[in-house]
Design a protein around this motif. Sequence first.
Motif, PDB file in Angstrom:
ATOM      1  N   MET A  45       0.822  -1.209   0.000  1.00  0.00           N
ATOM      2  CA  MET A  45       0.000   0.000   0.000  1.00  0.00           C
ATOM      3  C   MET A  45       0.859   1.264   0.000  1.00  0.00           C
ATOM      4  N   GLN A  46       2.053   1.184   0.567  1.00  0.00           N
ATOM      5  CA  GLN A  46       2.899   2.365   0.689  1.00  0.00           C
ATOM      6  C   GLN A  46       3.739   2.652  -0.552  1.00  0.00           C
ATOM      7  N   VAL A  47       3.932   1.642  -1.402  1.00  0.00           N
ATOM      8  CA  VAL A  47       4.789   1.829  -2.573  1.00  0.00           C
ATOM      9  C   VAL A  47       4.196   2.887  -3.496  1.00  0.00           C
ATOM     10  N   ILE A  48       5.024   3.847  -3.913  1.00  0.00           N
ATOM     11  CA  ILE A  48       4.601   4.924  -4.805  1.00  0.00           C
ATOM     12  C   ILE A  48       4.755   4.449  -6.239  1.00  0.00           C
ATOM     13  N   GLN A  49       3.652   4.467  -6.992  1.00  0.00           N
ATOM     14  CA  GLN A  49       3.669   4.026  -8.384  1.00  0.00           C
ATOM     15  C   GLN A  49       3.709   5.223  -9.323  1.00  0.00           C
ATOM     16  N   SER A  50       4.278   5.010 -10.512  1.00  0.00           N
ATOM     17  CA  SER A  50       4.278   6.073 -11.517  1.00  0.00           C
ATOM     18  C   SER A  50       2.899   6.191 -12.137  1.00  0.00           C
ATOM     19  N   THR A  51       2.600   7.335 -12.735  1.00  0.00           N
ATOM     20  CA  THR A  51       1.292   7.576 -13.346  1.00  0.00           C
ATOM     21  C   THR A  51       1.023   6.577 -14.455  1.00  0.00           C
ATOM     22  N   ALA A  52       2.057   6.230 -15.192  1.00  0.00           N
ATOM     23  CA  ALA A  52       1.894   5.314 -16.315  1.00  0.00           C
ATOM     24  C   ALA A  52       1.484   3.911 -15.878  1.00  0.00           C
ATOM     25  N   LYS A  53       1.773   3.569 -14.649  1.00  0.00           N
ATOM     26  CA  LYS A  53       1.471   2.213 -14.169  1.00  0.00           C
ATOM     27  C   LYS A  53       0.164   2.131 -13.404  1.00  0.00           C
ATOM     28  N   THR A  54      -0.568   3.256 -13.334  1.00  0.00           N
ATOM     29  CA  THR A  54      -1.782   3.271 -12.526  1.00  0.00           C
ATOM     30  C   THR A  54      -2.789   2.239 -12.989  1.00  0.00           C
ATOM     31  N   ALA A  55      -3.007   2.173 -14.318  1.00  0.00           N
ATOM     32  CA  ALA A  55      -3.994   1.229 -14.848  1.00  0.00           C
ATOM     33  C   ALA A  55      -3.572  -0.206 -14.572  1.00  0.00           C
ATOM     34  N   ALA A  56      -2.292  -0.483 -14.784  1.00  0.00           N
ATOM     35  CA  ALA A  56      -1.799  -1.838 -14.540  1.00  0.00           C
ATOM     36  C   ALA A  56      -1.903  -2.202 -13.072  1.00  0.00           C
ATOM     37  N   LYS A  57      -1.656  -1.207 -12.222  1.00  0.00           N
ATOM     38  CA  LYS A  57      -1.739  -1.445 -10.779  1.00  0.00           C
ATOM     39  C   LYS A  57      -3.163  -1.796 -10.369  1.00  0.00           C
ATOM     40  N   GLU A  58      -4.124  -1.057 -10.900  1.00  0.00           N
ATOM     41  CA  GLU A  58      -5.522  -1.311 -10.549  1.00  0.00           C
ATOM     42  C   GLU A  58      -5.966  -2.681 -11.046  1.00  0.00           C
ATOM     43  N   ALA A  59      -5.469  -3.066 -12.223  1.00  0.00           N
ATOM     44  CA  ALA A  59      -5.827  -4.383 -12.749  1.00  0.00           C
ATOM     45  C   ALA A  59      -5.227  -5.483 -11.882  1.00  0.00           C
ATOM     46  N   ALA A  60      -3.980  -5.271 -11.473  1.00  0.00           N
ATOM     47  CA  ALA A  60      -3.315  -6.270 -10.628  1.00  0.00           C
ATOM     48  C   ALA A  60      -3.991  -6.392  -9.278  1.00  0.00           C
ATOM     49  N   ALA A  61      -4.552  -5.278  -8.794  1.00  0.00           N
ATOM     50  CA  ALA A  61      -5.197  -5.276  -7.490  1.00  0.00           C
ATOM     51  C   ALA A  61      -6.434  -6.151  -7.463  1.00  0.00           C
ATOM     52  N   GLN A  62      -7.006  -6.399  -8.660  1.00  0.00           N
ATOM     53  CA  GLN A  62      -8.203  -7.223  -8.726  1.00  0.00           C
ATOM     54  C   GLN A  62      -7.877  -8.708  -8.606  1.00  0.00           C
ATOM     55  N   ARG A 262      -0.248   6.660   3.881  1.00  0.00           N
ATOM     56  CA  ARG A 262      -0.567   5.457   3.103  1.00  0.00           C
ATOM     57  C   ARG A 262      -0.180   4.230   3.927  1.00  0.00           C
ATOM     58  N   GLY A 263      -1.093   3.283   4.009  1.00  0.00           N
ATOM     59  CA  GLY A 263      -0.823   2.076   4.782  1.00  0.00           C
ATOM     60  C   GLY A 263      -0.944   2.261   6.279  1.00  0.00           C
ATOM     61  N   PHE A 264      -1.606   3.349   6.708  1.00  0.00           N
ATOM     62  CA  PHE A 264      -1.706   3.644   8.139  1.00  0.00           C
ATOM     63  C   PHE A 264      -2.407   2.512   8.907  1.00  0.00           C
ATOM     64  N   LYS A 265      -3.554   2.064   8.391  1.00  0.00           N
ATOM     65  CA  LYS A 265      -4.323   1.043   9.111  1.00  0.00           C
ATOM     66  C   LYS A 265      -3.572  -0.275   9.235  1.00  0.00           C
ATOM     67  N   PRO A 266      -3.046  -0.837   8.137  1.00  0.00           N
ATOM     68  CA  PRO A 266      -2.301  -2.092   8.314  1.00  0.00           C
ATOM     69  C   PRO A 266      -1.038  -1.917   9.144  1.00  0.00           C
ATOM     70  N   ARG A 267      -0.438  -0.716   9.122  1.00  0.00           N
ATOM     71  CA  ARG A 267       0.755  -0.498   9.960  1.00  0.00           C
ATOM     72  C   ARG A 267       0.387  -0.578  11.436  1.00  0.00           C
ATOM     73  N   VAL A 268      -0.710   0.081  11.820  1.00  0.00           N
ATOM     74  CA  VAL A 268      -1.148   0.026  13.216  1.00  0.00           C
ATOM     75  C   VAL A 268      -1.600  -1.383  13.577  1.00  0.00           C
ATOM     76  N   LEU A 269      -2.323  -2.030  12.633  1.00  0.00           N
ATOM     77  CA  LEU A 269      -2.793  -3.393  12.873  1.00  0.00           C
ATOM     78  C   LEU A 269      -1.631  -4.383  12.952  1.00  0.00           C
ATOM     79  N   THR A 270      -0.496  -4.013  12.371  1.00  0.00           N
ATOM     80  CA  THR A 270       0.703  -4.851  12.484  1.00  0.00           C
ATOM     81  C   THR A 270       1.391  -4.639  13.823  1.00  0.00           C
ATOM     82  N   HIS A 271       1.600  -3.364  14.181  1.00  0.00           N
ATOM     83  CA  HIS A 271       2.407  -3.056  15.367  1.00  0.00           C
ATOM     84  C   HIS A 271       1.657  -3.263  16.687  1.00  0.00           C
TER      85      HIS A 271
END
Length: 305
Positions: A45-62, A262-271
């Motif tokens: 969740m914290q990894v910063i993606q480039s604009t060009a990869k946004t569509a690919a990222k959303e597809a991968a998320a599915q 970014r990733g605040f909830k899983p970070r707290v849920l981890t720690h």
Amino acid sequence: MEEEEYDYESLGGNTSMTQNALAGAMAGIAEHCAMYPVDSIKTRMQVIQSTAKTAAKEAAAQKPTTIRNLWRGVNSVVLGAGPAHALHFATYEYCREYFGATSDGHHPLASAAAGACATLAHDALMNPFDVVKQRMQLRESTFRSIRECARSVYSKEGFAAFYISLPTTLVMSIPFQSIQFSTYETFRKLLNSDGHYDPKTHMIAGALAGTIASSVTTPMDVIKTLLQTRGTSTDPRIQQVAGFKEATAIIMERYGLMGFFRGFKPRVLTHMPSAAISWSVYEYFKWIIKPPTISSEKKDNTISL
């Protein structure tokens, strides 16, 4: 027969550095392994993606994320967490006693200072393992072993890649551990004023300490993740980021202030649970490896080593 007493509160002073290190190693491995899948989700969740990869990222998320790939890289944590946490807790106990945090009453500043010293030792050893761990946690990672990942990072980015995030890690970890250690000691003494071994107290105090510390330091964790995973990005600007200032600028430009959470909830849920596990395991191992008990009659005439 007179019942023997054991002063659990004096454990830090009576146990050796080796015993503290052993307890710390067990605590570190248990902490990181138990919550590793949630930590993997946080990293993605914290990894910063480039604009060009946004569509690919959303597809991968599915695509469904399997339990198996959420555990990818856990070997790096086991390999590093044992020695790093052994050094961490041994240093903490030594500095805690040196700064006077073991005396009667509440000493949050002394505990915080001891936690800061322990963090310096821990992070210097753990940072390369953390870099490998985060590279392997990424969804697109194809590394099959920590050795393969480490060799790839070294061949492509050089040795400096293992430590480029260390300044940011320290800026995050020193406040994190200072807050965690001081709040843990405070809550432990409030919940258990007698100082005897009480698993419930250690678990609650640890969970509260982990929650507070992780909440405050999330922005620094986002910056650290960007620096540690820059080599996997296809964005030229992210690949060339050289430090804290540039990483901060990229996050601010693309996501604004909310990008630092970014990733605040899983970070707290981890720690929250991992801190509870870590402190519980640490205190338990300190308790079972305690030195020989001293009877109440002899205690007054004995000097603790």
